[in-house]
Write an enzyme that holds these catalytic residues in place. Structure first.
Site, PDB file in Angstrom:
ATOM      1  N   ARG A 277       0.817  -1.198   0.000  1.00 58.61           N
ATOM      2  CA  ARG A 277       0.000   0.000   0.000  1.00 58.61           C
ATOM      3  C   ARG A 277       0.859   1.259   0.000  1.00 58.61           C
ATOM      4  NH1 ARG A 277      -5.660   0.066   1.768  1.00 58.61           N
ATOM      5  NH2 ARG A 277      -5.340  -1.776   3.010  1.00 58.61           N
ATOM      6  N   GLY A 278       2.004   1.191   0.627  1.00 54.60           N
ATOM      7  CA  GLY A 278       2.899   2.335   0.645  1.00 54.60           C
ATOM      8  C   GLY A 278       3.346   2.722  -0.754  1.00 54.60           C
TER       9      GLY A 278
END
Lengths: 342, 604
Positions: A277-278
């Protein structure tokens, strides 16, 4: 309702304002978490957001604010039967979730009035329905009660709210950008909830005398005469709004080069951020930034600008490294920049 | 001080909503009652003046569904919370030092916005709640304080110490306040005044912008009260004295050393964006700012006459009002607040507790050990009875009286405080051993005896000769404790620094396990063995003080019991260095020691 302090009149706090603008350009970035000192205008900025957002087209009278081209709420599905929906322009909802709200008002429940007076089961949508396609704002998010946090984590991930009550089963869209603000001294956020925020910004009190004087002057002017002050800043707010509209138009055309992707991957690896997700958020935020600035492709400069916001809340705690998360992101960026490109 | 108390009452009465309120730190005494009476007489007689008890629930505070009236009327009837009831007036919050962070946030949001967002029990309302808040803070010591988030939103921080002094300083009448209220809207404030207030705030190390904003509003109120249509320097000085001075976190650098230390280095604004040229400006352009300036005051384009000097005079006024010793006590307060953000509770709070003190109910099924809350469940079921009954045959003998469904279930929420571990650090050296050791042993045993009730553990660390050793690792076992204490010998030097280091290490370890350590140090404070094991009073004492400062930085509660027959300065100094409570117990037995420890540990 009283007038809100205009967004453009907020002195400094560029990171916070930029994060809010970027999520307005690309809501898929996810929410914004604003953490920092007291008395820095955290909630002022969020409350000013509503006046800033361009209006959106929604199905006329729909309680969930459905998009006419993709109306999927129970009301619209029942009403339409193949016909096109009548639509209207409405303001993008910015919904406050106050502490002390009860669960039935958050997820929705049976309409008490109709149940009592007519004995009819009718669903009364809650705050999640109202926030659909807009923003859900929680001030003092770290003080929100646990059972509400669980609920939010679930809905924020699925984009759908399911309510079972009195034999009635309602399923409605609830896609919203979550905005939370708070003071870290009051308590920390659960990692699962942290992860739902795309960007996190740290706000500090303005340090220079000039800025501080400007803050007090503007606030004072606003409180003396809100109408005049708001009217005065309307031009600036309009400018930001036009910038958002233009940014949204440019967004699909913004290119992401391979070198930008490689840089993202290297940075996330260097920082050891959990999950993908980063990576994803960083690229999206950088693309929104490029669109906002009118650039055709994402470069390292864009990535560097948004990396601290996109990554600082995803770092694992390192017991041997007591530097703040922001410092660690900055350091990794500096190391990557100085290292020879492979 | 009495003069300022009257000034604060009058300023607050002029603009209760704009100034947020008063944090009134005072014991329940005649002076406090007198001040409240004064405030009441200054406020318009028709405006609400309500007292709020401490543990007011959400329904009573914010509002909710009036179940009785609802069922009777057959339509939802809303119950107004006390915040909305006090709209246009003043709330007096009792025992505010024990307010939880959650409750403080609820008050804070109302003070910020002037309304209650009611999203409860199927009700969706926005209720006006333009109130000023008087938070009565009866905290006895530095670690009992108003939650910082609430104190921040109250313009005035007033201390009264119980002395009533009549007819001193200025006072105002209700009519004068009323006149000032009408005048307030017309009061003009020049830019240099704002500048003077902001630079004073900066010099006093006040970070939050709210302080400067409140100071500006207080200056307006002061001008209105004095019957002036413009804010003059004297009004600025009043504002600096009553709003800024009590918030000071440092004294301004004296003029000669102003150069080397620019204030607020760490809080410097973020670096400008890498390519500001291509970023559309979020900041308005210069001309727009200039226009605002022109609106603010006519004298904006004329350079103000020596604003710096005025700033200095304002700062002086504020500085004069800072009582000596306030800064030191503030620092201790901040340290103690840091260890427990929800002030007033000893152990750290645990989430999702299954036992402890009940704090309301929430919707959910009773599983995983949670207990059903029958009353809340029935309340939740009550409004829907008609609806649920309608399909059933009317008046059927078989129909249950109350139809309760799964979705009505409510479970009780509990708040449990974390376990406390009391760490006894016992001086077993020759100077203090003989008689004191027996007492310490007795106290440990007494504490252990009731630790099953309090769910506490006890650990014992003894020091003598050159070493400090853990006699008893944290335990609840009475038998083990007795056995290990029985064999404790006495005599030898006093390696105080080593002992404090060991205590700090063990306390840190206990803390990391999620428990709350309390250190009880029994010593006469006469260190004579330094950290390196060499004898010598001088180095031993300075090492002990250094170790004490380190223990303080961990942020645990410490009780220092001075065991010397004639209590002396050395132990008191040590207690101050470690931020400890000091207790001289020259003739105390085990029983009185036990009581003292329980007073420190059992604050909840």
């Amino acid at each position: 309702m009283a007038l809100n302090f205009p967004f453009s009149a907020i002195v400094g706090q560029d990171d916070m304002k930029l994060a809010i603008v970027l999520t307005a350009i690309d809501p898929t970035i996810g929410g914004v978490l604003v953490f920092g000192d007291r008395g820095t205008g955290k909630s002022t900025a969020v409350r000013a957001l509503a006046a800033l957002l361009p209006k959106m087209r929604a199905v006329k009278g729909c309680r969930y604010g459905c998009d006419p081209d993709a109306a999927r709420c129970p009301d619209c599905l029942a009403a339409a039967r193949g016909k096109a929906h009548a639509s209207e322009l409405v303001g993008v909802p910015v919904v406050d979730l106050p502490l002390g709200a009860t669960e039935d008002r958050v997820v929705g429940a049976l309409d008490l009035e109709r149940a009592l007076s007519q004995g009819v089961k009718a669903f009364e949508p809650g705050l999640l329905a109202r926030a659909n396609r807009g923003y859900l704002y929680i001030d003092e998010v770290n003080l929100l009660e646990d059972h509400l946090v669980d609920l939010l984590i679930d809905v924020a991930a699925s984009g759908e709210n399911v309510v079972e009550r009195e034999g009635l089963s309602v399923r409605h869209p609830a896609r919203f950008v979550l905005i939370g603000s708070g003071n870290p001294e009051e308590g920390e956020l659960r990692p699962q909830l942290l992860d739902r925020f795309g960007l996190s910004v740290e706000v500090k009190t303005p340090g220079t005398l000039e800025e501080r004087v400007e803050v007090v002057k503007r606030r004072d002017a606003f409180e003396q005469d809100p109408q005049t002050f708001t009217a005065h800043w309307k031009k600036e707010d309009d400018k930001v709004r036009k910038g958002i509209v233009a940014g949204r138009k440019r967004l699909p055309a913004v290119q992401i080069t391979d070198s930008a992707r490689a840089f993202t991957a290297q940075l996330c690896m260097a920082l050891g951020t959990d999950g993908l997700r980063g990576d994803l958020t960083l690229v999206r935020a950088a693309r929104a930034l490029a669109a906002w600035q009118g650039d055709k492709s994402v470069t390292q400069v864009h990535l560097q600008r948004v990396a601290p916001s996109a990554l600082r809340h995803r770092l694992r705690r390192n017991p041997l490294d007591d530097a703040g998360s922001s410092t660690r992101v900055e350091r990794a960026l500096a190391e990557l920049a100085s290292a020879p490109q492979k | 001080m009495q003069g300022d108390a009257a000034t604060i009452a009058a300023l607050f009465a002029v603009d209760p909503v704009g100034l947020g309120g008063v944090a009134l730190r005072a014991p329940a005494c005649a002076a406090r009652d007198e001040w409240l009476t004064l405030l009441r007489t200054l406020l318009p007689s028709e405006s609400p003046f309500r007292r709020v008890p401490l543990n007011t629930g959400d329904t009573a505070l914010l509002g909710g569904l009036d179940l009785g009236a609802t069922l009777q009327a057959g339509r939802p009837v809303a119950l107004q919370g006390v915040l909305a009831q006090a709209d246009g007036g003043v709330l007096v919050l009792a025992m505010a030092e024990r307010l939880t962070a959650g409750a403080a946030a609820r008050f804070g949001s109302v003070l910020d916005s002037g309304h209650v967002l009611l999203q409860r029990d199927g009700l969706d309302r926005v209720l006006a709640a333009r109130v000023g808040l008087v938070a009565l803070d009866e905290g006895a010591d530095a670690d009992e304080q108003l939650p910082a988030s609430l104190a921040e939103r109250l313009a005035f921080h007033l201390r009264l110490d119980g002395q009533v002094k009549d007819e001193e300083g200025p006072h105002w009448t209700a009519d004068e306040v009323q006149e000032a209220r009408l005048r307030l809207g017309r009061v003009q404030m020049a830019q240099e005044s704002v500048q003077a207030l902001c630079s004073a705030a900066l010099a006093l190390g006040i970070d939050s912008m709210r302080a400067s904003l409140f100071a500006a509003r207080a200056a307006r109120a002061a001008a209105a009260l004095a019957g002036s249509d413009t804010v003059e320097e004297e009004h600025i000085a009043v504002a600096a004295r009553v709003v800024l001075a009590p918030r000071a976190t440092r004294l301004p650098p004296s003029p000669e050393q102003q150069e080397p230390e620019p204030p607020q280095e760490e809080a410097s604004p973020p670096e400008p964006a890498e390519n500001p040229a291509s970023e559309p400006p979020l900041e308005p352009e210069k001309d727009a700012q200039d226009e605002t300036k022109n609106e603010d005051g006519d004298d904006a384009d004329v350079p103000p006459p020596e604003p710096l000097e005025m700033a200095e005079r304002v700062l002086e006024a504020a500085q004069a009002a800072i009582p000596a010793g306030l800064l030191a006590s503030l620092k201790i307060g901040a340290l103690q607040r840091a260890k427990s953000p929800t002030s007033g509770s000893a152990g750290a709070e645990q989430k999702n507790a299954l036992r402890g003190r009940p704090v309301g109910a929430r919707k959910g099924e009773p599983r995983a050990g949670q207990r059903i809350n029958v009353l809340e469940t029935l309340r939740a079921a009550a409004p829907w009875q008609k609806l649920r009954r309608s399909p059933l045959a009317p008046a059927s003998a078989m129909a249950p009286r109350i139809v309760v469904r799964k979705e009505d279930f409510h479970v009780t929420r509990f708040r449990q405080l974390g376990q406390t571990t009391t760490l006894f650090v016992v001086d077993a050296s020759g100077s203090s051993a003989l008689n004191r050791l027996a007492e310490a042993k007795g106290a440990v045993e007494l504490l252990l005896a009731d630790c099953y009730v309090r769910r506490d553990s006890v650990a014992v660390l003894a020091f003598r000769g050159k070493v400090a050793e853990v006699l008893l690792a944290p335990t609840r076992s009475l038998v083990r404790a007795k056995r290990s204490l029985a064999g404790l010998p006495g005599g030898g030097g006093t390696p105080l620094a080593t002992a404090i280091d060991a205590a700090a290490a063990l306390a840190g370890h206990i803390k990391r396990k999620g428990q709350t350590p309390i250190v009880v140090l029994l010593t006469d404070g006469k260190a004579n063995i330094a950290r390196n094991g060499h004898a010598g009073r001088g180095p031993a004492a300075s090492d002990a003080l250094a170790a004490a400062a380190q223990l303080r930085s961990i942020g645990v509660s410490v009780l220092l019991v001075d065991t010397s027959p004639q209590p002396q300065n050395s132990a008191a100094q040590l207690a101050a260095a470690m931020g400890a409570q000091y207790l001289a117990l020259p003739y105390g037995g085990a029983q009185s020691l036990n009581q003292a420890v329980r007073a420190v540990a059992g604050r909840y």
